[in-house]
Design an enzyme around this catalytic site. Structure first.
Site, PDB file in Angstrom:
ATOM      1  CG  ASN A 120      -1.843   1.127   1.313  1.00 21.10           C
ATOM      2  OD1 ASN A 120      -1.460   2.258   1.027  1.00 21.10           O
ATOM      3  ND2 ASN A 120      -3.082   0.875   1.694  1.00 21.10           N
ATOM      4  CG  HIS A 177      -8.206   4.166   1.075  1.00 23.19           C
ATOM      5  ND1 HIS A 177      -8.376   4.029   2.438  1.00 23.19           N
ATOM      6  CD2 HIS A 177      -9.418   4.531   0.585  1.00 23.19           C
ATOM      7  CE1 HIS A 177      -9.634   4.310   2.756  1.00 23.19           C
ATOM      8  NE2 HIS A 177     -10.280   4.629   1.642  1.00 23.19           N
ATOM      9  CG  HIS A 187      -3.574   8.866   1.603  1.00 25.84           C
ATOM     10  ND1 HIS A 187      -4.413   8.153   0.789  1.00 25.84           N
ATOM     11  CD2 HIS A 187      -3.854   8.477   2.878  1.00 25.84           C
ATOM     12  CE1 HIS A 187      -5.173   7.376   1.533  1.00 25.84           C
ATOM     13  NE2 HIS A 187      -4.881   7.552   2.813  1.00 25.84           N
ATOM     14  CB  THR A 232      -5.842   4.628   9.539  1.00 31.56           C
ATOM     15  OG1 THR A 232      -5.695   3.567   8.594  1.00 31.56           O
ATOM     16  CG2 THR A 232      -5.935   4.044  10.935  1.00 31.56           C
ATOM     17  CD  GLU A 255      -7.079  -6.235   3.075  1.00 34.47           C
ATOM     18  OE1 GLU A 255      -7.174  -6.137   1.838  1.00 34.47           O
ATOM     19  OE2 GLU A 255      -6.360  -5.487   3.776  1.00 34.47           O
ATOM     20  N   GLY A 292       1.073  -1.310   4.381  1.00 31.42           N
ATOM     21  CA  GLY A 292       1.431   0.012   3.901  1.00 31.42           C
ATOM     22  C   GLY A 292       2.239   0.844   4.868  1.00 31.42           C
ATOM     23  CG  HIS A 293       1.676   3.754   8.824  1.00 32.75           C
ATOM     24  ND1 HIS A 293       2.394   3.510   9.966  1.00 32.75           N
ATOM     25  CD2 HIS A 293       1.577   5.097   8.723  1.00 32.75           C
ATOM     26  CE1 HIS A 293       2.700   4.654  10.543  1.00 32.75           C
ATOM     27  NE2 HIS A 293       2.209   5.634   9.812  1.00 32.75           N
TER      28      HIS A 293
HETATM   29  N1  PXP Z   1      -5.926  -3.081   4.011  1.00 34.68           N
HETATM   30  C1  PXP Z   1      -6.894  -2.146   4.062  1.00 34.68           C
HETATM   31  C2  PXP Z   1      -8.266  -2.511   3.581  1.00 34.68           C
HETATM   32  C3  PXP Z   1      -6.634  -0.833   4.511  1.00 34.68           C
HETATM   33  O1  PXP Z   1      -7.613   0.080   4.546  1.00 34.68           O
HETATM   34  C4  PXP Z   1      -5.313  -0.514   4.894  1.00 34.68           C
HETATM   35  C5  PXP Z   1      -4.998   0.885   5.330  1.00 34.68           C
HETATM   36  O2  PXP Z   1      -5.217   1.751   4.286  1.00 34.68           O
HETATM   37  C6  PXP Z   1      -4.327  -1.509   4.802  1.00 34.68           C
HETATM   38  C7  PXP Z   1      -4.670  -2.795   4.382  1.00 34.68           C
HETATM   39  C8  PXP Z   1      -2.910  -1.242   5.148  1.00 34.68           C
HETATM   40  O3  PXP Z   1      -2.798  -0.902   6.489  1.00 34.68           O
HETATM   41  P1  PXP Z   1      -1.413  -0.342   7.022  1.00 34.68           P
HETATM   42  O4  PXP Z   1      -1.154   0.917   6.255  1.00 34.68           O
HETATM   43  O5  PXP Z   1      -1.667  -0.128   8.464  1.00 34.68           O
HETATM   44  O6  PXP Z   1      -0.376  -1.397   6.734  1.00 34.68           O
END
Ligand code: PXP
Length: 259
Positions: A14, A50, A57, A107, A158, A223-224
């Site tokens: 992500n 997203h 973002h 988030t 998911e 992602g984060h």
């Molecule tokens: N999956 C989904 C559906 C999400 O909304 C997010 C956050 O945007 C992520 C995965 C990834 O989460 P993180 O950024 O905490 O790894």
């Protein structure tokens, strides 16, 4: 699930927070599309982005560029709104993951209430699926929500790993085990319904191994942590390390299953 039917575990990277940093100053740097190319080179299997209602973002132009320029499948995370549906139908990404969205949240805080919002979600799932987009629902690890995903006709779910990661951060061992168990049971139940089961939210080097060891998961979206850690280790080596942890966990879990 038998070992012979275990699928490899895909990593979706992500890239939202590359855009967060870019937007802090305006301009074009750092470029999320460049990050997507780097993620592909480091072994990502897909790119996740997203497009939020407030465009905090990822922006519309990023989606266009990602669709035009990257070779990997794009997973577009989106709220179930007419605006987002029109964007998804226009770009036709490989997958769309429907997420709950509140403007004031930092988030995605919890899973979608697929059971309670069945009538609202049905046309979104159907119209995306009719266009050939693989629809995923971001839900909590809860049997009722899995049943609802099945009845909505979504082929993928998911599972939200946020509560599991929070329990780890708080050092609450009992809750950590409880949340891990919840994910394990829900992933197996989803698979038994014929759903493809993914997981994501808050995963890190410290929390990925137990989740990657659950053989019912087909994909993790992260992602984060990856973007933050890349400040210290670089994107390439951070993604490679995450991939290696996932591969090791999966190989060990498959080994112990067949032993
Ligand atoms: N999956 C989904 C559906 C999400 O909304 C997010 C956050 O945007 C992520 C995965 C990834 O989460 P993180 O950024 O905490 O790894």
């Amino acid at each position: 699930m038998g070992v012979e039917s275990v699928r490899p575990l895909r990593l979706g990277v992500n890239i939202d927070h590359v855009a967060t940093i870019r937007n802090a100053r305006g301009g074009e740097h750092p470029d999320p599309v460049r990050a997507a190319h780097a993620a592909a080179a480091a072994g990502a299997d897909g790119i996740t982005a997203h497009l939020r209602e407030d465009r905090r973002h990822i922006r519309d132009r990023d989606i266009e560029m990602l669709m035009n320029e990257i070779g990997l499948p794009l997973n577009l995370e989106m709220a179930a709104t007419e605006e987002m549906l029109a964007i998804a139908l226009h770009h036709k990404p490989h997958a769309s993951c429907i997420v709950p969205e509140r403007r004031e949240e930092v988030t995605t805080e919890g899973g979608l209430d697929a059971a309670g919002q069945h009538n609202h979600l049905q046309p979104f799932v159907s119209r995306l699926a009719d266009t050939g987009i693989r629809v995923s629902l971001f839900i909590n690890a809860d049997q009722r929500q899995l049943d609802a995903a099945l009845s909505l006709g979504a082929p993928v779910v998911e599972l939200h790993t946020g509560a599991y990661c929070e329990a780890w951060l708080e050092g609450d061992d009992a809750r950590f085990r409880e949340e891990l168990d919840r994910l394990t049971v829900a992933a197996a139940y989803g698979t038994s319904l014929g759903l493809e089961v993914h997981a994501g939210h808050g995963l890190t080097f410290d929390t990925v191994t137990p989740v990657a060891s659950i053989l019912d998961f087909a994909e993790l979206n992260i992602g984060h942590f990856l973007i933050g850690e890349a400040i210290f280790g670089g994107l390439d080596s951070t993604i490679k390390r995450m991939r290696a942890l996932m591969n090791k966990a999966r190989a060990e879990a498959m080994g112990s299953r067949s032993a």
